[in-house]
Write a protein that holds these residues in place. Structure first.
Motif, PDB file in Angstrom:
ATOM      1  N   VAL A 144      31.863  21.295  43.545  1.00 59.02           N
ATOM      2  CA  VAL A 144      31.472  22.448  44.363  1.00 59.02           C
ATOM      3  C   VAL A 144      30.632  21.919  45.515  1.00 59.02           C
ATOM      4  O   VAL A 144      29.701  21.131  45.303  1.00 59.02           O
ATOM      5  CB  VAL A 144      30.683  23.481  43.546  1.00 59.02           C
ATOM      6  N   VAL A 145      30.982  22.340  46.723  1.00 58.04           N
ATOM      7  CA  VAL A 145      30.232  21.979  47.923  1.00 58.04           C
ATOM      8  C   VAL A 145      29.517  23.227  48.439  1.00 58.04           C
ATOM      9  O   VAL A 145      30.137  24.284  48.584  1.00 58.04           O
ATOM     10  CB  VAL A 145      31.152  21.416  49.026  1.00 58.04           C
ATOM     11  N   VAL A 146      28.235  23.083  48.698  1.00 57.25           N
ATOM     12  CA  VAL A 146      27.458  24.155  49.320  1.00 57.25           C
ATOM     13  C   VAL A 146      26.934  23.624  50.654  1.00 57.25           C
ATOM     14  O   VAL A 146      26.112  22.712  50.682  1.00 57.25           O
ATOM     15  CB  VAL A 146      26.279  24.613  48.437  1.00 57.25           C
ATOM     16  N   GLN A 147      27.438  24.184  51.742  1.00 60.37           N
ATOM     17  CA  GLN A 147      27.023  23.798  53.093  1.00 60.37           C
ATOM     18  C   GLN A 147      26.090  24.882  53.618  1.00 60.37           C
ATOM     19  O   GLN A 147      26.500  26.023  53.828  1.00 60.37           O
ATOM     20  CB  GLN A 147      28.239  23.671  54.010  1.00 60.37           C
ATOM     21  N   VAL A 148      24.820  24.519  53.810  1.00 61.97           N
ATOM     22  CA  VAL A 148      23.827  25.512  54.254  1.00 61.97           C
ATOM     23  C   VAL A 148      23.405  25.219  55.687  1.00 61.97           C
ATOM     24  O   VAL A 148      23.392  24.078  56.136  1.00 61.97           O
ATOM     25  CB  VAL A 148      22.590  25.509  53.332  1.00 61.97           C
ATOM     26  N   ALA A 164      25.310  30.282  54.043  1.00 58.92           N
ATOM     27  CA  ALA A 164      25.838  29.218  53.184  1.00 58.92           C
ATOM     28  C   ALA A 164      27.322  29.436  52.948  1.00 58.92           C
ATOM     29  O   ALA A 164      27.759  30.560  52.689  1.00 58.92           O
ATOM     30  CB  ALA A 164      25.094  29.193  51.850  1.00 58.92           C
ATOM     31  N   GLU A 165      28.076  28.349  53.070  1.00 60.49           N
ATOM     32  CA  GLU A 165      29.499  28.360  52.744  1.00 60.49           C
ATOM     33  C   GLU A 165      29.685  27.533  51.476  1.00 60.49           C
ATOM     34  O   GLU A 165      29.217  26.400  51.387  1.00 60.49           O
ATOM     35  CB  GLU A 165      30.331  27.763  53.882  1.00 60.49           C
ATOM     36  N   LEU A 166      30.386  28.098  50.506  1.00 63.94           N
ATOM     37  CA  LEU A 166      30.597  27.435  49.225  1.00 63.94           C
ATOM     38  C   LEU A 166      32.090  27.203  49.025  1.00 63.94           C
ATOM     39  O   LEU A 166      32.914  28.061  49.372  1.00 63.94           O
ATOM     40  CB  LEU A 166      30.056  28.274  48.070  1.00 63.94           C
ATOM     41  N   ARG A 167      32.431  26.060  48.442  1.00 61.98           N
ATOM     42  CA  ARG A 167      33.823  25.713  48.210  1.00 61.98           C
ATOM     43  C   ARG A 167      33.958  25.025  46.865  1.00 61.98           C
ATOM     44  O   ARG A 167      33.296  24.016  46.602  1.00 61.98           O
ATOM     45  CB  ARG A 167      34.324  24.792  49.322  1.00 61.98           C
ATOM     46  N   GLY A 168      34.782  25.569  46.008  1.00 62.04           N
ATOM     47  CA  GLY A 168      35.100  24.933  44.738  1.00 62.04           C
ATOM     48  C   GLY A 168      36.437  24.223  44.850  1.00 62.04           C
ATOM     49  O   GLY A 168      37.412  24.803  45.335  1.00 62.04           O
ATOM     50  N   VAL A 169      36.502  22.963  44.412  1.00 59.84           N
ATOM     51  CA  VAL A 169      37.686  22.129  44.600  1.00 59.84           C
ATOM     52  C   VAL A 169      38.121  21.566  43.256  1.00 59.84           C
ATOM     53  O   VAL A 169      37.297  21.043  42.498  1.00 59.84           O
ATOM     54  CB  VAL A 169      37.392  20.978  45.586  1.00 59.84           C
ATOM     55  N   VAL A 181      36.491  30.013  47.547  1.00 66.87           N
ATOM     56  CA  VAL A 181      35.629  29.895  48.721  1.00 66.87           C
ATOM     57  C   VAL A 181      34.747  31.133  48.766  1.00 66.87           C
ATOM     58  O   VAL A 181      35.210  32.251  48.525  1.00 66.87           O
ATOM     59  CB  VAL A 181      36.453  29.783  50.021  1.00 66.87           C
ATOM     60  N   ALA A 182      33.471  30.930  49.043  1.00 66.96           N
ATOM     61  CA  ALA A 182      32.541  32.055  49.118  1.00 66.96           C
ATOM     62  C   ALA A 182      31.604  31.850  50.300  1.00 66.96           C
ATOM     63  O   ALA A 182      31.376  30.723  50.749  1.00 66.96           O
ATOM     64  CB  ALA A 182      31.739  32.185  47.819  1.00 66.96           C
ATOM     65  N   SER A 183      31.081  32.943  50.794  1.00 66.71           N
ATOM     66  CA  SER A 183      30.127  32.900  51.901  1.00 66.71           C
ATOM     67  C   SER A 183      28.953  33.802  51.552  1.00 66.71           C
ATOM     68  O   SER A 183      29.140  34.924  51.080  1.00 66.71           O
ATOM     69  CB  SER A 183      30.800  33.386  53.201  1.00 66.71           C
ATOM     70  N   VAL A 184      27.759  33.272  51.761  1.00 67.50           N
ATOM     71  CA  VAL A 184      26.540  34.038  51.495  1.00 67.50           C
ATOM     72  C   VAL A 184      25.661  33.960  52.718  1.00 67.50           C
ATOM     73  O   VAL A 184      25.428  32.876  53.258  1.00 67.50           O
ATOM     74  CB  VAL A 184      25.772  33.482  50.270  1.00 67.50           C
ATOM     75  N   GLY A 185      25.202  35.077  53.185  1.00 70.78           N
ATOM     76  CA  GLY A 185      24.250  35.011  54.292  1.00 70.78           C
ATOM     77  C   GLY A 185      24.576  35.939  55.428  1.00 70.78           C
ATOM     78  O   GLY A 185      24.371  37.137  55.340  1.00 70.78           O
ATOM     79  N   LEU A 212      27.893  18.813  42.047  1.00 67.24           N
ATOM     80  CA  LEU A 212      27.505  19.901  42.940  1.00 67.24           C
ATOM     81  C   LEU A 212      26.874  19.267  44.171  1.00 67.24           C
ATOM     82  O   LEU A 212      25.804  18.655  44.091  1.00 67.24           O
ATOM     83  CB  LEU A 212      26.504  20.832  42.236  1.00 67.24           C
ATOM     84  N   VAL A 213      27.563  19.374  45.306  1.00 67.17           N
ATOM     85  CA  VAL A 213      27.140  18.721  46.540  1.00 67.17           C
ATOM     86  C   VAL A 213      26.424  19.723  47.430  1.00 67.17           C
ATOM     87  O   VAL A 213      26.981  20.779  47.755  1.00 67.17           O
ATOM     88  CB  VAL A 213      28.344  18.127  47.301  1.00 67.17           C
ATOM     89  N   LEU A 214      25.196  19.384  47.822  1.00 67.84           N
ATOM     90  CA  LEU A 214      24.414  20.221  48.740  1.00 67.84           C
ATOM     91  C   LEU A 214      24.348  19.513  50.084  1.00 67.84           C
ATOM     92  O   LEU A 214      23.895  18.367  50.171  1.00 67.84           O
ATOM     93  CB  LEU A 214      23.006  20.457  48.203  1.00 67.84           C
ATOM     94  N   ALA A 215      24.801  20.198  51.137  1.00 73.23           N
ATOM     95  CA  ALA A 215      24.820  19.616  52.475  1.00 73.23           C
ATOM     96  C   ALA A 215      24.139  20.559  53.445  1.00 73.23           C
ATOM     97  O   ALA A 215      24.211  21.783  53.303  1.00 73.23           O
ATOM     98  CB  ALA A 215      26.257  19.350  52.921  1.00 73.23           C
ATOM     99  N   GLY A 216      23.472  19.972  54.442  1.00 72.59           N
ATOM    100  CA  GLY A 216      22.778  20.783  55.438  1.00 72.59           C
ATOM    101  C   GLY A 216      21.371  20.268  55.673  1.00 72.59           C
ATOM    102  O   GLY A 216      21.001  19.188  55.201  1.00 72.59           O
ATOM    103  N   PRO A 217      20.552  21.043  56.411  1.00 77.67           N
ATOM    104  CA  PRO A 217      19.182  20.604  56.712  1.00 77.67           C
ATOM    105  C   PRO A 217      18.380  20.332  55.440  1.00 77.67           C
ATOM    106  O   PRO A 217      18.475  21.072  54.458  1.00 77.67           O
ATOM    107  CB  PRO A 217      18.598  21.787  57.494  1.00 77.67           C
TER     108      PRO A 217
END
Length: 310
Positions: free
Chosen positions: A116-120, A125-130, A139-143, A175-180
């Motif tokens: 699962v990738v969470v790009q914040v 936040a955009e989430l993607r399960g692979v 694919v999910a979007s929060v925010g 679980l990959v967290l990407a972003g600031p």
């Protein structure tokens, strides 16, 4: 690598066209070279048209790396195997013959880690399960937040809930967290403690990080297979054989759990009147055996070995 996804080619009459190529850019030039080679080998123009249509019809799925490869096997009037390859092959491979050429799928499309990738970012936040094939399954979007407004505890909790739901759905070990950095750290704190050991934080491309981690995991699996082969051989258990004749017999008896190959065979050796690098993988697919490319990790007679089912 599991061969269960190859069942479409088992029992099908050829001839077959097998193609592996980079589809990310300059596709026209690459396909022209592939088509010319296959045409020169005697492939039916109608079959080439089927493959070309498949190559051009489907673009890389959303969330994939822009560098993408494809592996296709076709016979008659249909494509039997169509796989995206996580890392595009160098150059291209094209074959026309009585049997499909499946071995590059082992070398080029080793399974990814389900993840699962969470790009914040400041907007949300955009989430993607692979899944293990590299296919995004959710694919999910929060925010949709106002830029510049800090992330609140409730919003972080929403993202954490979505992320853990995807992790549980995929049984993902990553679980990959990407972003600031500040937002990544805040999100990590918001996750339940039992998920913290799955987290990897990345500065750059999350896809590149996943490929690196998957490569390490696949390498560990290959080493484990090689070590088990050595142990079974040393223990004289009868569950490890090597050499073309012994492995061919075991495959014919559907007694093979894992087929071991030193590398992608060049086909100089012959089995049942065909190329070894085509015959053996097809026999493995027919009996549901896994295939492992073990390189120089273990010495195999004629570059072929097998671990037999207990």
């Amino acid at each position: 690598m599991h061969t269960t996804g190859w069942h479409e080619v088992v029992g099908v009459d050829g001839p077959f066209v097998s193609v592996y190529l980079d589809v990310s850019d300059h596709l026209d030039l690459r396909w022209r070279a592939v088509r010319d080679q296959l045409d020169g080998a005697g492939a039916d123009p109608a079959l080439l048209a089927v493959v070309e249509s498949a190559v051009r019809a489907t673009l890389p799925a959303p969330g994939r790396s822009p560098r993408a490869g494809r592996g296709l096997v076709a016979a008659g009037d249909r494509v039997l195997v169509d796989r995206y390859l996580p890392v595009p092959p160098p150059g291209y491979t094209a074959r026309f013959g009585p049997l499909p050429y499946l071995l590059p799928l082992v070398d080029l499309s080793e399974p990814l880690l389900p993840h699962v990738v969470v790009q914040v970012d400041e907007h949300g936040a955009e989430l993607r399960g692979v899944d293990p094939s590299g296919r995004p399954v959710a694919v999910a979007s929060v925010g949709a937040r106002r830029p510049g407004r800090p992330w609140g505890a409730a919003e972080l909790a929403d993202v954490a809930q979505e992320a853990t739901t995807l992790v549980d759905r995929l049984s993902a070990p990553l679980l990959v967290l990407a972003g600031p950095l500040p937002t990544r750290r805040s999100l990590r704190v918001a996750l339940p403690d039992r998920y913290h050991h799955l987290v990897v934080e990345v500065e750059g491309s999350p896809d590149r990080a996943v490929l690196h981690l998957a490569g390490r995991a696949n390498q560990d699996r290959r080493r484990a297979v090689a070590q088990r082969f050595r142990d079974e051989s040393a223990g004289l258990t009868g569950r490890a054989v090597h050499g073309l004749a012994a492995v061919r017999e075991a495959l014919a008896n559907e007694a093979v759990e894992t087929l071991l190959l030193t590398d992608a065979l060049v086909g100089a050796r012959s089995v049942d009147g065909g190329r070894a690098d085509e015959v053996l993988p097809l026999l493995a697919a027919a009996c549901g055996a896994d295939i492992a490319l073990v390189g120089g990790a273990v010495q195999l007679r004629e570059d072929v070995g097998a671990l037999l089912a207990a």
